[in-house]
Motif scaffolding. Sequence first.
Motif, short mmCIF file in Angstrom:
data_model
loop_
_atom_site.label_atom_id
_atom_site.label_comp_id
_atom_site.label_asym_id
_atom_site.label_seq_id
_atom_site.Cartn_x
_atom_site.Cartn_y
_atom_site.Cartn_z
N VAL A 1 0.82 -1.21 0.00
CA VAL A 1 0.00 0.00 0.00
C VAL A 1 0.86 1.27 0.00
O VAL A 1 0.46 2.30 -0.55
CB VAL A 1 -0.97 -0.02 1.20
CG1 VAL A 1 -0.22 0.09 2.52
CG2 VAL A 1 -2.03 1.06 1.07
N HIS B 1 -1.23 9.60 1.83
CA HIS B 1 -0.25 8.71 2.42
C HIS B 1 0.06 9.05 3.88
O HIS B 1 1.06 8.58 4.42
CB HIS B 1 1.04 8.70 1.61
CG HIS B 1 0.96 7.89 0.36
ND1 HIS B 1 1.07 6.51 0.36
CD2 HIS B 1 0.74 8.24 -0.93
CE1 HIS B 1 0.95 6.06 -0.89
NE2 HIS B 1 0.74 7.08 -1.68
N HIS C 1 -5.02 2.78 -4.11
CA HIS C 1 -4.51 3.13 -2.79
C HIS C 1 -5.63 3.58 -1.87
O HIS C 1 -5.72 3.15 -0.70
CB HIS C 1 -3.46 4.23 -2.91
CG HIS C 1 -2.93 4.72 -1.61
ND1 HIS C 1 -3.41 5.86 -1.00
CD2 HIS C 1 -1.98 4.21 -0.78
CE1 HIS C 1 -2.76 6.04 0.14
NE2 HIS C 1 -1.90 5.07 0.30
N GLN D 1 1.41 2.34 -3.55
CA GLN D 1 0.24 2.54 -4.40
C GLN D 1 -0.16 4.01 -4.41
O GLN D 1 0.13 4.75 -3.47
CB GLN D 1 -0.94 1.70 -3.90
CG GLN D 1 -0.71 0.21 -3.92
CD GLN D 1 -1.85 -0.54 -3.25
OE1 GLN D 1 -2.81 0.06 -2.76
NE2 GLN D 1 -1.75 -1.86 -3.20
N ASP D 2 -0.85 4.41 -5.45
CA ASP D 2 -1.42 5.75 -5.54
C ASP D 2 -2.75 5.66 -6.28
O ASP D 2 -3.05 4.65 -6.93
CB ASP D 2 -0.48 6.72 -6.26
CG ASP D 2 0.59 7.29 -5.33
OD1 ASP D 2 0.22 8.13 -4.48
OD2 ASP D 2 1.76 6.91 -5.46
#
Length: 392
Positions: free
Chosen positions: A68, A339, A76, A71-72
């Motif tokens: 994760v 994030h 995500h 990820q974007d």
Amino acid sequence: MGDAQESVRKVDRGPGRPGCPVSRETDGSWVVRGYAAAREVLRSTDTVQAGLGIETVEKLPRRIRRPVLYQDGPEHREQRRQTARFFTPRWVDEHYRPLMTRVAQEQVAVVRAAGTAQLSDLSFTMAIEVVRDIIGLTHSRPGLKERLERFFPEEFGQPGLTSARGLYWLVRQNANWLRIHLADVRPAIRAHRRRERDDLISHLLAEGCSGAEILGECLTYAAAGMVTTREFICVAAWHLFDDPGLLERYRAAQEPERLALLQEILRLEPVVGRLARRATASLTVGGTPVEAGELITVHVDETNADPAVVGGDPCRLRPGRELGLGPGAAGLAFGDGAHRCPGASVAVLEADVLLSRLFALDGLRMTGVPRVSFKDEIGGYEIRNLTVTVPR
């Protein structure tokens, strides 16, 4: 970003660059030192994760699910939504607080029995026990702590095939991956397949993840939740030992005030001092145009000392300071945007659960001088040789 002569920081990352919220480096990348501009970068949908070994991860076959952290976008966001329940205040209080309390009491007993201990060992044990419960690594063979110490060494070499040293680190890290897979992740997967649990590994199995993908996710959580929390606890203790007034305030406070005090220490001493993003489209950062493909690095230690946000004496500890622009008490120490660290409240609580019990010991003191080393790739630090002792 504050007068260096007024700083009480234990971790010296070098002088900042006052008056330059956004500046260009000689290599063409951008550095952000202003809080408002940093938040623009971290919250932008036109930036993606950079650094943290993402270049290596991008070389993996597309069929392999990325952890994760790497990820974007929609993938995500969906993964974060599905795992958010593990980090809600109620879940943390009901599921992790009893564990934290038990482990903290065990660590206090270690200090009492031996009369001395390395705080990095005590704090790492606390962090490991909490994160392994979140992940579901509860069926490991003995020696998880030692395996993690090998996987996250104090001095990290660069793996490669063009030199003897590079080959050594390549073989070493592959061996470390294999050890953790065989001794920790594989037994956990087998146990979770027999009986589903409400933790990360059960979630990943339900998503159809392979053993290798689960291993990658487990190590990502280990780095984010175990290694960083160990350093946070150590730097917080160092400040409390060296500032009798601050320690008296901490000891006398109720939990909410203690948590706020610890977050103020983290604002001043963020464990991860550099957050990198890459622009995926043209955008403006602090009024400065940035083109697609360009690298942007946020200097968290400097953004957290932006006087426009934190007020006067930005490099001194002032628990309870009023913060502008709405950051939490730790500023951007846990990141921001998509994030932002999901386990922020877990880390602060486990630090308090351990430290409040350690500092309740009569005669507890720090001996020697702690040693600080740096992880240049994330602007992070490690604190070792912080020895705590009690009279016997």
